[in-house]
Design a protein around this motif. Sequence first.
Motif, PDB file in Angstrom:
ATOM      1  N   ARG A   4      44.453  69.159  63.653  1.00  0.00           N
ATOM      2  CA  ARG A   4      43.738  69.108  62.543  1.00  0.00           C
ATOM      3  C   ARG A   4      44.910  69.150  61.588  1.00  0.00           C
ATOM      4  O   ARG A   4      45.020  68.565  60.460  1.00  0.00           O
TER       5      ARG A   4
ATOM      6  N   CYS B 246      46.596  65.823  61.202  1.00  0.00           N
ATOM      7  CA  CYS B 246      45.542  65.118  60.392  1.00  0.00           C
ATOM      8  C   CYS B 246      46.033  65.309  58.605  1.00  0.00           C
ATOM      9  O   CYS B 246      45.895  64.469  57.995  1.00  0.00           O
TER      10      CYS B 246
ATOM     11  N   ARG C  94      47.391  62.520  56.337  1.00  0.00           N
ATOM     12  CA  ARG C  94      46.754  61.907  55.061  1.00  0.00           C
ATOM     13  C   ARG C  94      47.537  61.702  53.929  1.00  0.00           C
ATOM     14  O   ARG C  94      47.451  60.971  53.095  1.00  0.00           O
TER      15      ARG C  94
END
Length: 172
Positions: free
Chosen positions: A20, A23, A27
């Motif tokens: 997580r 990510c 991004r």
Amino acid sequence: MDTQTWSAELEDIFVNQRPRLCCVAARVLGNADQADDVVQDAYLKISEATTLFEVKQPISYVSRVVRNLAIDRCRRSAFESTLFAKEDEGEAASYASHSPEVIAIDRQALAQVVDELPERTRRAFELYRSGSHTQREVAHLLGISTTLVNFMIRDALTHCRQSLQGQMLPDR
């Protein structure tokens, strides 16, 4: 919360939430490898913090630190690419029209200008530009932060450009 409890909770967050967190960084950066580096940097930054304070939502806090570090890396990368763009163009220039004497004189002038730098700045600049080390590696070798290395390299380049502008002949 004591230091041991916080360390255990922090370790648990980085182990269990790593995908997580990657990510979150990816991004911003658009690159999984850099995202993984940012997550590692976040762990080091938080775990080495000298002040312990109450965090009500540790996962959110860690995610925010990761996001902020990713933004910082993105900004630093953009800054470096504009800073070094002209210099990198110069590296690709052909020396075919230059005689060996002109090249030797130019190298000697650059060496003299670099020798004018403070010792630590000169060392950081040489390791980064000549030794093909990353800023993180230079920071580790010199025992300083990567931010300081970034500023030292910027200062060295500015000094070199300003010093050599007056020495360059227009026909070269």
